[in-house]
Motif scaffolding. Structure first.
Motif, PDB file in Angstrom:
ATOM      1  N   ALA A  14       0.809  -1.223   0.000  1.00 40.66           N
ATOM      2  CA  ALA A  14       0.000   0.000   0.000  1.00 40.66           C
ATOM      3  C   ALA A  14       0.842   1.273   0.000  1.00 40.66           C
ATOM      4  O   ALA A  14       0.495   2.254  -0.635  1.00 40.66           O
ATOM      5  N   PHE A  15       1.928   1.280   0.771  1.00 36.52           N
ATOM      6  CA  PHE A  15       2.676   2.536   0.965  1.00 36.52           C
ATOM      7  C   PHE A  15       4.155   2.445   0.579  1.00 36.52           C
ATOM      8  O   PHE A  15       4.896   3.410   0.711  1.00 36.52           O
ATOM      9  N   GLY A  16       4.629   1.237   0.243  1.00 32.87           N
ATOM     10  CA  GLY A  16       6.032   1.083  -0.120  1.00 32.87           C
ATOM     11  C   GLY A  16       6.979   0.912   1.046  1.00 32.87           C
ATOM     12  O   GLY A  16       8.182   0.784   0.856  1.00 32.87           O
ATOM     13  N   VAL A  17       6.447   0.932   2.262  1.00 34.54           N
ATOM     14  CA  VAL A  17       7.306   0.724   3.447  1.00 34.54           C
ATOM     15  C   VAL A  17       6.625  -0.241   4.414  1.00 34.54           C
ATOM     16  O   VAL A  17       5.396  -0.244   4.531  1.00 34.54           O
ATOM     17  N   PRO A  18       7.422  -1.073   5.146  1.00 33.85           N
ATOM     18  CA  PRO A  18       6.800  -2.046   6.048  1.00 33.85           C
ATOM     19  C   PRO A  18       6.150  -1.409   7.287  1.00 33.85           C
ATOM     20  O   PRO A  18       5.171  -1.935   7.803  1.00 33.85           O
ATOM     21  N   LEU A  19       6.733  -0.301   7.756  1.00 29.83           N
ATOM     22  CA  LEU A  19       6.156   0.328   8.950  1.00 29.83           C
ATOM     23  C   LEU A  19       5.890   1.806   8.663  1.00 29.83           C
ATOM     24  O   LEU A  19       6.736   2.666   8.884  1.00 29.83           O
ATOM     25  N   PRO A  20       4.696   2.128   8.154  1.00 29.75           N
ATOM     26  CA  PRO A  20       4.379   3.532   7.856  1.00 29.75           C
ATOM     27  C   PRO A  20       4.434   4.366   9.142  1.00 29.75           C
ATOM     28  O   PRO A  20       4.099   3.872  10.225  1.00 29.75           O
ATOM     29  N   GLY A  21       4.850   5.631   8.963  1.00 28.94           N
ATOM     30  CA  GLY A  21       4.955   6.531  10.110  1.00 28.94           C
ATOM     31  C   GLY A  21       3.674   6.630  10.905  1.00 28.94           C
ATOM     32  O   GLY A  21       3.693   6.670  12.134  1.00 28.94           O
ATOM     33  N   GLU A  22       2.527   6.619  10.222  1.00 28.93           N
ATOM     34  CA  GLU A  22       1.254   6.777  10.953  1.00 28.93           C
ATOM     35  C   GLU A  22       0.951   5.546  11.811  1.00 28.93           C
ATOM     36  O   GLU A  22       0.316   5.651  12.859  1.00 28.93           O
ATOM     37  N   THR A  23       1.427   4.372  11.387  1.00 33.53           N
ATOM     38  CA  THR A  23       1.216   3.167  12.194  1.00 33.53           C
ATOM     39  C   THR A  23       2.051   3.244  13.478  1.00 33.53           C
ATOM     40  O   THR A  23       1.544   3.003  14.573  1.00 33.53           O
ATOM     41  N   LEU A  24       3.319   3.606  13.331  1.00 31.15           N
ATOM     42  CA  LEU A  24       4.180   3.717  14.512  1.00 31.15           C
ATOM     43  C   LEU A  24       3.648   4.786  15.465  1.00 31.15           C
ATOM     44  O   LEU A  24       3.580   4.581  16.678  1.00 31.15           O
ATOM     45  N   GLN A  25       3.241   5.921  14.893  1.00 32.86           N
ATOM     46  CA  GLN A  25       2.723   7.012  15.721  1.00 32.86           C
ATOM     47  C   GLN A  25       1.488   6.558  16.506  1.00 32.86           C
ATOM     48  O   GLN A  25       1.380   6.781  17.712  1.00 32.86           O
ATOM     49  N   ALA A  26       0.570   5.892  15.808  1.00 35.66           N
ATOM     50  CA  ALA A  26      -0.658   5.416  16.466  1.00 35.66           C
ATOM     51  C   ALA A  26      -0.310   4.423  17.572  1.00 35.66           C
ATOM     52  O   ALA A  26      -0.898   4.442  18.658  1.00 35.66           O
ATOM     53  N   ALA A  27       0.667   3.554  17.292  1.00 31.62           N
ATOM     54  CA  ALA A  27       1.065   2.557  18.291  1.00 31.62           C
ATOM     55  C   ALA A  27       1.648   3.248  19.530  1.00 31.62           C
ATOM     56  O   ALA A  27       1.322   2.904  20.663  1.00 31.62           O
ATOM     57  N   GLN A  28       2.491   4.260  19.281  1.00 32.13           N
ATOM     58  CA  GLN A  28       3.110   4.980  20.401  1.00 32.13           C
ATOM     59  C   GLN A  28       2.078   5.750  21.226  1.00 32.13           C
ATOM     60  O   GLN A  28       2.232   5.920  22.425  1.00 32.13           O
TER      61      GLN A  28
END
Ligand code: IPM
Ligand code: MG
Length: 372
Positions: free
Chosen positions: A52-66
């Motif tokens: 979907a985004f070309g990266v395994p861990l999109p910034g928004e996923t990490l941010q939401a997790a944090q």
């Protein structure tokens, strides 16, 4: 006011969406019974995020997790993404979450249910009830890595060619905080701690041993045992019932927890909790992988994911009654004979009479029906 928790759900790849979906259903059901509210938002990580985004861990996923109270993760990876260069592999999503959320303590309990004695490949397993405390943000997983072309030769003149390296490195602070977790869990369990290392060869291991001996005095109620990792794999097969808490490095913990999964019947049963300092969000996931061979077939065992919800409620959110309700419902469901294919393969004809082969959805339905 209702207790409300901000939960990030990351289904991931392979069987991840199926097992994590089961976990979310159980969480919603148990929350309704025990009067709290999980506010669940879904994010992408792993192979599906690469697509979907070309990266395994999109910034928004990490941010939401944090920003969450806790993360529920399915699994990541699969043959489709195996050819991608190292930094963009799906597994980087898990490693990035662990590192970005400072989840240095990985707790992997392994219990043999008495109903599954026949599923364990061990002849006389006895009562297995152990906890692996695995260091999760250091060691060889996060040390200096690289590769280069060497002009050197082996003793017989063969050119070395490409050299690749990974580095195992541990600081006193990293070792001490995980050792303390180990001692503390041993203290509230059966008061035995086994430090697993390779101190006959590795410098890092010698530091682990030295620090363990230094702080052992503060935990004089806990018996401390040392085992080399090769010997430990033997002993886990030979005398699994004698283990209580095992504390070990990132890589040894990865390997030994799969072994613990097999001797307790199936890696499909083992949950895990990854935690940082008190007050920080935790991440809860099964120890198994994405099992691409059975993905999308509604065949995967959802129990590891469901028990991970139990760990989240017990160790992290303080919803003890709801957590106990989940473990009791799982036990009862197994006692009633429900078996996904991974735990239905052994036993003689006599034993099979009371067994019902079920799929992922049916196993989850039964567990939900047994919640009290
Ligand atoms: C685990 C897995 C991961 C690990 C992989 C997917 C990176 O095997 O959680 O045990 O090696 O830690
Ligand atoms: Mg593993």
């Amino acid at each position: 006011m209702t207790r409300s928790y901000n939960i990030v759900s990351i289904p991931g790849d392979g069987i991840g969406p199926e097992t994590n979906g089961a976990a979310v259903r159980v969480l919603e059901a148990v929350a309704q019974k025990y009067g709290f509210e999980p506010r669940i938002t879904e994010y992408k990580a792993g192979g599906c995020a690469i697509d979907a985004f070309g990266v395994p861990l999109p910034g928004e996923t990490l941010q939401a997790a944090q920003d969450s109270d806790a993360v529920l993760l399915g699994a990541v990876g699969g043959p489709r993404w195996d050819m991608i260069e190292a930094e963009r592999r799906p597994e980087q999503a898990i490693l990035g979450l662990r590192q970005g959320m400072h989840l240095y303590a990985n707790l992997r309990p392994a219990t043999l249910y008495k109903e599954l004695g026949d599923v364990s490949p061990l002849k006389n397993p006895g009562k297995i009830d152990l906890l692996i405390v695995r260091e999760l943000t250091g060691g060889i997983y996060f040390g200096k890595q690289g590769s280069y072309k060497s002009s050197e030769k082996l003793f017989d003149g063969t050119r070395k060619g490409i050299v690749a390296f990974d580095t195992e490195s541990y600081s006193e602070a990293e070792i001490t905080r995980i050792l303390r977790r180990g001692f503390e869990f041993a203290r509230i369990r059966n008061k035995k701690l086994t430090l697993v290392d390779k101190a006959n060869v590795l410098n890092t291991s010698r530091l682990w041993r030295q620090l363990a001996k230094e702080i052992a005095g503060e935990y004089s109620d806990v018996e401390l045992e040392f085992l080399y990792v090769d010997n430990c794999s033997m002993q886990l097969v030979a005398r699994p019932a004698t283990f209580d808490v095992i504390v070990t490095s990132n890589m040894f913990g990865d390997i030994l927890s799969d072994l613990a999964g097999q001797i307790t019947g199936s890696v499909g049963l083992l949950p895990s909790a990854s935690m940082g300092n008190p007050g920080m969000p935790g991440l809860f996931e099964p120890i198994h992988g994405s099992a691409p061979d059975i993905a999308g077939q509604n065949k995967a065992n959802p129990i590891a994911s469901i028990l991970s919800v139990g760990l989240m409620l017990k160790l992290h959110l303080g919803e003890n009654d709801a957590a106990d309700s989940i473990s009791e419902a799982v036990r009862k469901t197994l006692e009633q004979g429900a078996r996904t294919p991974d735990i239905a393969i052994h036993g003689d004809e006599e034993d099979k009479r009371d067994i019902t082969l079920v799929n992922t959805t049916e196993m989850t339905d039964k567990i939900i029906a047994n919640l009290e």
